[in-house]
Enzyme design. Structure first.
Site, PDB file in Angstrom:
ATOM      1  N   SER A 158       0.662  -0.762   0.187  1.00  0.00           N
ATOM      2  CA  SER A 158       0.114  -0.114  -0.201  1.00  0.00           C
ATOM      3  C   SER A 158       0.408   1.470  -0.282  1.00  0.00           C
ATOM      4  O   SER A 158       1.647   1.193  -0.698  1.00  0.00           O
ATOM      5  CB  SER A 158      -0.731   0.338   1.330  1.00  0.00           C
ATOM      6  OG  SER A 158      -2.170   1.084   1.436  1.00  0.00           O
ATOM      7  N   ASP A 248     -10.221  -3.435  -5.138  1.00  0.00           N
ATOM      8  CA  ASP A 248      -9.727  -2.827  -4.522  1.00  0.00           C
ATOM      9  C   ASP A 248      -9.935  -1.306  -5.015  1.00  0.00           C
ATOM     10  O   ASP A 248      -9.576  -1.374  -6.239  1.00  0.00           O
ATOM     11  CB  ASP A 248      -8.298  -3.232  -4.394  1.00  0.00           C
ATOM     12  CG  ASP A 248      -7.126  -2.033  -3.680  1.00  0.00           C
ATOM     13  OD1 ASP A 248      -7.965  -1.082  -2.839  1.00  0.00           O
ATOM     14  OD2 ASP A 248      -5.952  -2.650  -3.717  1.00  0.00           O
ATOM     15  N   HIS A 278      -9.376  -4.651  -0.400  1.00  0.00           N
ATOM     16  CA  HIS A 278      -7.712  -3.789  -0.355  1.00  0.00           C
ATOM     17  C   HIS A 278      -6.939  -4.315   1.138  1.00  0.00           C
ATOM     18  O   HIS A 278      -8.029  -4.794   1.861  1.00  0.00           O
ATOM     19  CB  HIS A 278      -7.971  -2.353  -0.017  1.00  0.00           C
ATOM     20  CG  HIS A 278      -6.189  -1.792   0.144  1.00  0.00           C
ATOM     21  ND1 HIS A 278      -5.256  -1.420  -1.056  1.00  0.00           N
ATOM     22  CD2 HIS A 278      -5.763  -1.160   1.086  1.00  0.00           C
ATOM     23  CE1 HIS A 278      -4.206  -1.074  -0.135  1.00  0.00           C
ATOM     24  NE2 HIS A 278      -4.486  -1.039   1.077  1.00  0.00           N
TER      25      HIS A 278
END
Length: 313
Positions: A158, A248, A278
């Site tokens: 991320s 996501d 995610h």
């Protein structure tokens, strides 16, 4: 959006998570990630040893945690630097502990987790500088750490994927590979996947806007080292594995970054994990896909360490 029973169960659980006594939205975001990781990561794997130390900088220290894999107490080990996610504003040792333990054991590598400074207290480029300086320190001190300086890779998830991408454009010639797990590649939040998943699951657009505003000073809004999709020069970037999740909001930004790397000639592998959301790497208590992804990363690490002459265990 068709969700599997396991993902539906997880999302129903996430809706019930109430961070304990949050002081404000920032505190709430930090506690939410901690709670999610604690409740969904599953049982933590035992490893041989964890060491914690601080890398002294001019005006502060960079905390790092060193994970020695289970059953391996060897010198001259391969190593993986881990740069964590959390929208640049959250995350740390405990949020990623379960994931890092899995990676250490599966790869057989020492994993070094860099606990970089977070925004908004420390906006860009503080986190990037800590990541970069932390990795340089590891390379310079490899021998005393029991690490082979020619067998070092980097993994970021991320926001950590954004930081890893920037790091590898600077010193990627000293890294054997990088893995980007659902990287946060763009601050515009205007892709098709952001439109589809504006309200989640897991991430939402309003939280993303807040996080980028906290992280990125106005004068840095066009800085490629902060916003990976703006990077043009990938000549230092090592072989890269990009792991994406189907449901996501960051999916299209990750695809765009992959495309940019591919067009620049980076040796690239991109894998889409169908049905995943995610942050799924934090959900190992319920999702078999977590172990599949760890296995894929380990195979990628071995493949690239082998080019430096490492024997696969």
């Amino acid at each position: 959006m068709q969700l599997t029973p396991n993902i539906t169960q997880i999302l129903n659980h996430l809706e019930k998570i109430e961070p304990f006594n949050p002081q404000n939205s920032l505190d709430g975001a930090r506690k939410y990630l901690e709670t999610m990781s604690l409740q969904l990561s599953g049982k933590k794997e035992p490893i041989t040893m964890i060491e914690e130390l601080n890398i002294q900088q001019e005006n502060h220290q960079i905390p790092v945690r060193i994970y020695r894999p289970n059953g391996k107490a060897v010198q001259n080990s391969s190593a993986i630097i881990y740069i964590h996610g959390g929208w640049f504003i959250a995350g740390g040792y405990e949020t990623h502990d379960a994931v890092v333990r899995k990676l250490a054991n599966k790869t057989g590598s020492v994993v070094i987790f860099i606990d970089y400074r977070l925004a908004p207290e420390h906006p860009f480029p503080a986190g990037l500088n800590d990541s970069l300086n932390g990795i340089k320190w590891v390379i310079e001190n490899a021998e005393s750490l029991g690490i082979d300086p020619d067998k070092i890779g980097i993994i970021g998830d991320s926001a950590g994927g954004a930081l890893a991408t920037a790091v590898s454009t600077q010193i990627g010639n000293q890294l054997k590979f990088q893995v980007l797990i659902y990287p946060a590649a763009d601050n515009q939040l205007n892709s098709k996947s952001w439109e589809t998943y504006e309200k989640g699951p897991v991430l939402n657009k309003q939280g993303g806007i807040e996080a980028w505003d906290w992280y990125l000073p106005n004068e840095e809004k066009d800085n490629p080292l902060a916003i990976p999709v703006l990077i043009k020069d990938f000549k230092e970037t090592p072989p890269t594995l990009v792991i994406l999740a189907e449901h996501d909001p960051l999916l299209d930004d990750g695809k765009q970054l992959s495309e940019n790397m591919k067009n620049a000639g980076v040796t690239l592998t991109t894998t889409l994990y169908k049905d995943m959301v995610h942050g799924f790497m934090h959900m190992g208590g319920l999702l078999e896909e977590v172990q599949s992804a760890v296995g894929e990363m380990a195979a990628f690490a071995h493949q690239n360490f082998n080019s430096a002459g490492e024997k696969v265990s």
